[in-house]
Write a protein that holds these residues in place. Structure first.
Motif, PDB file in Angstrom:
ATOM      1  N   ARG A  69       0.836  -1.200   0.000  1.00  0.00           N
ATOM      2  CA  ARG A  69       0.000   0.000   0.000  1.00  0.00           C
ATOM      3  C   ARG A  69       0.874   1.256   0.000  1.00  0.00           C
ATOM      4  O   ARG A  69       1.980   1.253   0.542  1.00  0.00           O
ATOM      5  CB  ARG A  69      -0.940  -0.004   1.208  1.00  0.00           C
ATOM      6  N   PHE A  70       0.338   2.309  -0.611  1.00  0.00           N
ATOM      7  CA  PHE A  70       1.158   3.506  -0.830  1.00  0.00           C
ATOM      8  C   PHE A  70       0.423   4.769  -0.404  1.00  0.00           C
ATOM      9  O   PHE A  70       0.206   5.678  -1.175  1.00  0.00           O
ATOM     10  CB  PHE A  70       1.576   3.585  -2.310  1.00  0.00           C
ATOM     11  N   LYS A  71       0.024   4.817   0.862  1.00  0.00           N
ATOM     12  CA  LYS A  71      -0.393   6.082   1.466  1.00  0.00           C
ATOM     13  C   LYS A  71       0.884   6.895   1.643  1.00  0.00           C
ATOM     14  O   LYS A  71       1.932   6.351   2.017  1.00  0.00           O
ATOM     15  CB  LYS A  71      -1.092   5.826   2.804  1.00  0.00           C
ATOM     16  N   TRP A 412       2.256   2.826   8.301  1.00  0.00           N
ATOM     17  CA  TRP A 412       0.872   2.384   8.079  1.00  0.00           C
ATOM     18  C   TRP A 412       0.807   1.430   6.904  1.00  0.00           C
ATOM     19  O   TRP A 412       0.109   0.404   6.953  1.00  0.00           O
ATOM     20  CB  TRP A 412       0.001   3.613   7.825  1.00  0.00           C
ATOM     21  N   ASN A 413       1.534   1.738   5.835  1.00  0.00           N
ATOM     22  CA  ASN A 413       1.518   0.871   4.648  1.00  0.00           C
ATOM     23  C   ASN A 413       2.012  -0.523   4.984  1.00  0.00           C
ATOM     24  O   ASN A 413       1.410  -1.533   4.589  1.00  0.00           O
ATOM     25  CB  ASN A 413       2.404   1.475   3.551  1.00  0.00           C
ATOM     26  N   VAL A 414       3.125  -0.582   5.707  1.00  0.00           N
ATOM     27  CA  VAL A 414       3.711  -1.880   6.058  1.00  0.00           C
ATOM     28  C   VAL A 414       2.784  -2.653   6.983  1.00  0.00           C
ATOM     29  O   VAL A 414       2.604  -3.861   6.846  1.00  0.00           O
ATOM     30  CB  VAL A 414       5.093  -1.676   6.709  1.00  0.00           C
ATOM     31  N   LYS A 415       2.157  -1.952   7.895  1.00  0.00           N
ATOM     32  CA  LYS A 415       1.316  -2.606   8.898  1.00  0.00           C
ATOM     33  C   LYS A 415       0.002  -3.115   8.325  1.00  0.00           C
ATOM     34  O   LYS A 415      -0.502  -4.162   8.756  1.00  0.00           O
ATOM     35  CB  LYS A 415       1.030  -1.628  10.038  1.00  0.00           C
ATOM     36  N   ARG A 421       4.216  -9.168   6.005  1.00  0.00           N
ATOM     37  CA  ARG A 421       4.765  -9.081   7.343  1.00  0.00           C
ATOM     38  C   ARG A 421       5.980  -8.169   7.296  1.00  0.00           C
ATOM     39  O   ARG A 421       6.876  -8.347   6.463  1.00  0.00           O
ATOM     40  CB  ARG A 421       5.161 -10.469   7.854  1.00  0.00           C
ATOM     41  N   ASN A 422       6.021  -7.240   8.197  1.00  0.00           N
ATOM     42  CA  ASN A 422       7.083  -6.245   8.222  1.00  0.00           C
ATOM     43  C   ASN A 422       8.459  -6.883   8.067  1.00  0.00           C
ATOM     44  O   ASN A 422       9.283  -6.449   7.282  1.00  0.00           O
ATOM     45  CB  ASN A 422       6.991  -5.464   9.538  1.00  0.00           C
ATOM     46  N   GLU A 423       8.718  -7.929   8.824  1.00  0.00           N
ATOM     47  CA  GLU A 423      10.052  -8.506   8.869  1.00  0.00           C
ATOM     48  C   GLU A 423      10.379  -9.362   7.649  1.00  0.00           C
ATOM     49  O   GLU A 423      11.495  -9.835   7.509  1.00  0.00           O
ATOM     50  CB  GLU A 423      10.205  -9.339  10.149  1.00  0.00           C
TER      51      GLU A 423
END
Length: 542
Positions: A69-71, A412-415, A421-423
């Motif tokens: 996602r690209f907010k 926010w995009n990563v979450k 998953r972030n990692e």
């Protein structure tokens, strides 16, 4: 409006007031009261670009970049195409450092050919791409207004498509270089109803399609703005023609360029006089990817409420992203918290996908804004005396605010991106984001799939796994070395022993930074710390 060094942003209040008086007085010559139903191009399903190429796309109510996602945070730099290249570099450098990912420019110039305009745009795109940034291009401008950020000719260049101000298009009894810009309002002239009805096909349509065709494969383009703040008088049938204009132009641009998004550039549909049925035709059109809203504290209360209503519609009626494409607050000059609070409200409470401050430049002329001088060597001529952060003497506050929300939106995009998953994200997720890259500079054994070991390469503004050679990280000046220790790890794809031989960095060898590891799941040699997914083992990708 006044001289170009004053408020360069035309106030929509003046336009709204003009057309609220009486429809007959607002209507341009050549449009009869009996208006047939407009023809609208058949709407086809919009083609989705290949996400691996780095084009931004819109789906399910969000922007996406490489399936994340690209907010994000954006900024209006409307004169960037017509500023000297050293100013372009400095503007983009400072915006990049402020975590701004997206700028918007006004493209038309009636003194230049389409080829020359495209060449200038290409220079901006190249520089934006180098910094991991994107550019929205407004293909025309509603107002008869000078190109205020470049060397002026005599007469000055105007932000109009070449030919649209030609006297051949003047209404009967009108003299001068007016053409389709014959509709008057308190600050000057703007495009008339004839242009919306049929005149846009005379010059503008071919210009817009030619530009979209030329740049269809350029991944520095964020989107095509069909037109900046175009509306009609609201006379009989004219809003229907406005709806038809947006839809037919969106179809034409998508046919020329299926890779990039298309949007309207409207203040909002209420400002354009649209009913629910009419706005539904526009924003449920598959060729129009997202909604735009322009918001200023100087707007009347009814118009401000219309903007908030449009933000609600984006999520609840159309399931499309929405950008506050222009934002300005005069009171920020005295109390910057009013703008900071607005960012908070828009991102957190209203769920917008980007906020773009109007009139961003990094050097400006306070004496010209105060009308105490007519020239100033420090003036780039690109900002806005009323709303620009530089002119408000609030550049440090603006940079801090942009950084705050640039970091917030990335987190926010990563979450929130489903299945991510972030990692397990590749290091390249943090290209252009030094702080984000540094935060993933080690692998935490307590976190599953945390294999990044990322490092930031300032020579290319990229985030790559530790051990990536400078050459492989995009620093081309390091690629010519004859010493094998400067080669990238993938030189040993399919060669296990060769990869193992470069499995550590020898401090006695200059530029030996590989620390390579072999990934049997994809038969590739990659820097240690590369995630299985990034190394080509697709079964590990979420």
């Amino acid at each position: 409006m006044g001289p170009s060094f004053l408020n360069r942003r035309v106030t929509s209040l003046a336009v709204a007031a003009l057309c609220a008086v009486q429809l007959i007085a607002c209507r341009s010559e050549g449009v009869s009261d009996e208006v047939p139903a407009p023809e609208v191009a058949e709407v086809s399903e919009s083609l989705a670009p290949d996400p691996s190429l780095g084009f931004v796309s819109a789906r399910d109510g969000y922007f996406y970049l490489r399936n994340l996602r690209f907010k994000h945070v954006g900024a209006n730099t409307p004169q960037l195409v017509y500023q000297p290249l050293w100013q372009v570099d400095e503007t983009l450098n400072k915006l990049r450092d402020a975590r701004v990912k997206h700028v918007r420019v006004l493209l038309p110039n009636d003194k230049l050919t389409t080829q020359a305009i495209g060449d200038r745009l290409q220079q901006v795109l190249n520089r934006a791409r180098d910094r991991g940034m994107f550019v929205t291009v407004a293909l025309t401008h509603n107002y008869s207004q000078e190109v205020w950020g470049w060397e002026k000719g005599d007469p000055a260049a105007m932000h109009a498509v070449r030919g649209d101000r030609d006297p051949a298009w003047n209404p009967t009894g009108v003299s001068g270089n007016v053409g389709f810009y014959s509709r008057s309002y308190s600050q000057g002239n703007m495009l008339d109803d004839r242009w919306i009805h049929w005149g846009h096909t005379a010059n503008y349509k071919s210009f817009a399609v030619d530009i979209a065709t030329r740049f269809k494969n350029d991944n520095a383009i964020f989107a095509w703005d069909i037109a900046n703040e175009v509306n009609s008088t609201g006379g009989p049938g004219m809003v229907d023609y406005l709806v038809a204009f947006y839809r037919t132009m969106a179809a034409a641009l998508k046919a020329a360029d299926p890779n990039h998004m298309v949007t309207t550039g409207m203040v909002h549909t209420g400002w354009a006089g649209m009913t629910d049925a009419q706005r539904n035709l526009v924003y449920r059109d598959a060729n129009i990817d997202y909604l735009t809203v322009h918001m200023y504290n100087t707007d009347p209360a009814q118009q401000h409420q219309g903007a908030l209503d449009e933000l609600w519609r984006a999520d609840n009626m159309y399931a499309k992203p929405v950008i506050v494409e222009e934002l300005g607050h005069t009171e920020a000059r005295n109390n910057y918290s009013v703008l900071a609070n607005q960012y908070q409200d828009l991102y957190v409470n209203r769920g917008v996908d980007a906020v773009m401050q109007w009139g961003v430049t990094f050097t400006c002329s306070l004496c010209k804004c105060a009308r105490t001088c007519t020239t100033d060597p420090n003036d780039w001529g690109a900002g806005d005396c009323e709303f620009g952060p530089c002119e408000q003497q609030k550049l440090p506050e603006y940079v801090a605010l942009a950084k705050k929300w640039g970091e917030w939106t990335h987190a926010w995009n990563v979450k929130t991106t489903p299945g991510v998953r972030n990692e397990s994200l590749p290091c390249s997720t943090w290209d252009g984001d030094v702080a984000g890259c540094d935060a993933h500079g080690y692998a935490d054994p307590n976190k599953a799939d945390d294999t990044q070991h990322c490092a930031y390469y300032f020579c290319s503004n990229r985030c790559a796994p530790q051990g990536t050679s400078n050459c492989e990280a995009g620093c081309t000046s390091y690629c010519a070395a004859s010493n094998s220790e400067t080669w990238s790890c993938n030189s040993w794809n399919g060669n296990v022993s060769g990869c193992d031989a470069h499995g550590y960095a020898d401090t006695n060898k200059a530029n030996d930074t590989q620390n390579c590891a072999y990934y049997f799941c994809s038969n590739t040699c990659a820097p240690q710390g590369t995630s299985n997914c990034e190394a080509g083992c697709s079964s590990y990708c979420f």
